[in-house]
Write a protein that holds these residues in place. Structure first.
Motif, PDB file in Angstrom:
ATOM      1  N   ASP A 171      54.767 -31.445  44.161  1.00 40.39           N
ATOM      2  CA  ASP A 171      55.278 -32.481  45.070  1.00 40.39           C
ATOM      3  C   ASP A 171      54.638 -32.359  46.456  1.00 40.39           C
ATOM      4  O   ASP A 171      54.320 -33.366  47.092  1.00 40.39           O
ATOM      5  CB  ASP A 171      56.804 -32.402  45.181  1.00 40.39           C
ATOM      6  CG  ASP A 171      57.506 -32.821  43.889  1.00 40.39           C
ATOM      7  OD1 ASP A 171      56.881 -33.544  43.076  1.00 40.39           O
ATOM      8  OD2 ASP A 171      58.668 -32.405  43.675  1.00 40.39           O
ATOM      9  N   GLU A 172      54.435 -31.117  46.914  1.00 41.79           N
ATOM     10  CA  GLU A 172      53.793 -30.894  48.215  1.00 41.79           C
ATOM     11  C   GLU A 172      52.348 -31.396  48.195  1.00 41.79           C
ATOM     12  O   GLU A 172      51.903 -32.068  49.122  1.00 41.79           O
ATOM     13  CB  GLU A 172      53.832 -29.398  48.541  1.00 41.79           C
ATOM     14  CG  GLU A 172      53.281 -29.055  49.909  1.00 41.79           C
ATOM     15  CD  GLU A 172      53.338 -27.555  50.191  1.00 41.79           C
ATOM     16  OE1 GLU A 172      52.476 -27.081  50.965  1.00 41.79           O
ATOM     17  OE2 GLU A 172      54.221 -26.864  49.637  1.00 41.79           O
ATOM     18  N   LEU A 173      51.638 -31.089  47.128  1.00 43.43           N
ATOM     19  CA  LEU A 173      50.243 -31.542  47.012  1.00 43.43           C
ATOM     20  C   LEU A 173      50.183 -33.063  46.927  1.00 43.43           C
ATOM     21  O   LEU A 173      49.333 -33.693  47.558  1.00 43.43           O
ATOM     22  CB  LEU A 173      49.581 -30.915  45.785  1.00 43.43           C
ATOM     23  CG  LEU A 173      48.134 -31.332  45.568  1.00 43.43           C
ATOM     24  CD1 LEU A 173      47.231 -30.720  46.632  1.00 43.43           C
ATOM     25  CD2 LEU A 173      47.656 -30.922  44.196  1.00 43.43           C
ATOM     26  N   ILE A 174      51.091 -33.658  46.184  1.00 40.25           N
ATOM     27  CA  ILE A 174      51.133 -35.116  46.045  1.00 40.25           C
ATOM     28  C   ILE A 174      51.346 -35.760  47.414  1.00 40.25           C
ATOM     29  O   ILE A 174      50.674 -36.732  47.768  1.00 40.25           O
ATOM     30  CB  ILE A 174      52.249 -35.524  45.044  1.00 40.25           C
ATOM     31  CG1 ILE A 174      51.814 -35.132  43.619  1.00 40.25           C
ATOM     32  CG2 ILE A 174      52.580 -36.995  45.143  1.00 40.25           C
ATOM     33  CD1 ILE A 174      52.929 -35.179  42.587  1.00 40.25           C
ATOM     34  N   ALA A 175      52.245 -35.178  48.219  1.00 39.82           N
ATOM     35  CA  ALA A 175      52.514 -35.712  49.567  1.00 39.82           C
ATOM     36  C   ALA A 175      51.289 -35.509  50.468  1.00 39.82           C
ATOM     37  O   ALA A 175      50.902 -36.434  51.206  1.00 39.82           O
ATOM     38  CB  ALA A 175      53.740 -35.042  50.161  1.00 39.82           C
ATOM     39  N   ASP A 176      50.671 -34.316  50.426  1.00 40.25           N
ATOM     40  CA  ASP A 176      49.507 -34.035  51.275  1.00 40.25           C
ATOM     41  C   ASP A 176      48.337 -34.970  50.959  1.00 40.25           C
ATOM     42  O   ASP A 176      47.585 -35.352  51.856  1.00 40.25           O
ATOM     43  CB  ASP A 176      49.032 -32.593  51.096  1.00 40.25           C
ATOM     44  CG  ASP A 176      49.947 -31.575  51.766  1.00 40.25           C
ATOM     45  OD1 ASP A 176      50.831 -31.989  52.539  1.00 40.25           O
ATOM     46  OD2 ASP A 176      49.770 -30.365  51.492  1.00 40.25           O
ATOM     47  N   CYS A 177      48.185 -35.305  49.698  1.00 43.85           N
ATOM     48  CA  CYS A 177      47.067 -36.163  49.284  1.00 43.85           C
ATOM     49  C   CYS A 177      47.367 -37.639  49.480  1.00 43.85           C
ATOM     50  O   CYS A 177      46.458 -38.465  49.403  1.00 43.85           O
ATOM     51  CB  CYS A 177      46.756 -35.955  47.801  1.00 43.85           C
ATOM     52  SG  CYS A 177      46.073 -34.344  47.412  1.00 43.85           S
TER      53      CYS A 177
END
Length: 135
Positions: free
Chosen positions: A106-112
């Motif tokens: 979820d963190e990576l999805i938000a960062d990207c």
């Protein structure tokens, strides 16, 4: 008394030609076949040397899950190339992705800034890889 029967003319002795020396006669044989010896035996073709494996790259040094993919080939196959830089920052190789949790994903999805359907595809790909995430 009756007279004795007339005498038979004496038969001429029969002379035979001298007999030829006896020959041993063996049964007919198949055409002679030369016995195979180490010098005339058919030889197997020389063994070809095994193909050399390409030198390991930093992302394929260990056996890889997901059918032998590297991080790069996995990203490409899952159509996530747009997010490759962020994925490489997060994961050095494909094995690191196996450790991703739902919170990490979820963190990576938000960062990207990954759109919802791309995020779903990413989580599904992680799940197929064996990461403990929920799609």
């Amino acid at each position: 008394p009756p007279a004795p029967p007339p005498a038979r003319p004496s038969a001429k002795p029969v002379t035979r030609a001298p007999a030829a020396p006896a020959r041993s006669v063996s049964p007919p044989t198949a055409p002679s076949v030369k016995a195979l010896t180490p010098t005339n035996a058919p030889r197997a073709p020389p063994a070809t040397p095994p193909a050399k494996a390409p030198p390991p790259t930093p992302t394929s040094a260990c056996p890889t899950p997901a059918g032998g993919h590297t991080l790069e080939s996995w990203i490409s196959q899952k159509n996530l190339g747009k997010y490759e830089a962020k994925l490489r920052d997060l994961a050095g190789d494909i094995h690191d992705l196996l450790e991703m949790t739902d919170a990490d994903a979820d963190e990576l999805i938000a960062d990207c800034g990954m759109p919802k359907l791309a995020a779903r595809r990413f989580k599904k790909a992680l799940l197929e890889l064996g990461a403990p995430v929920h799609a």
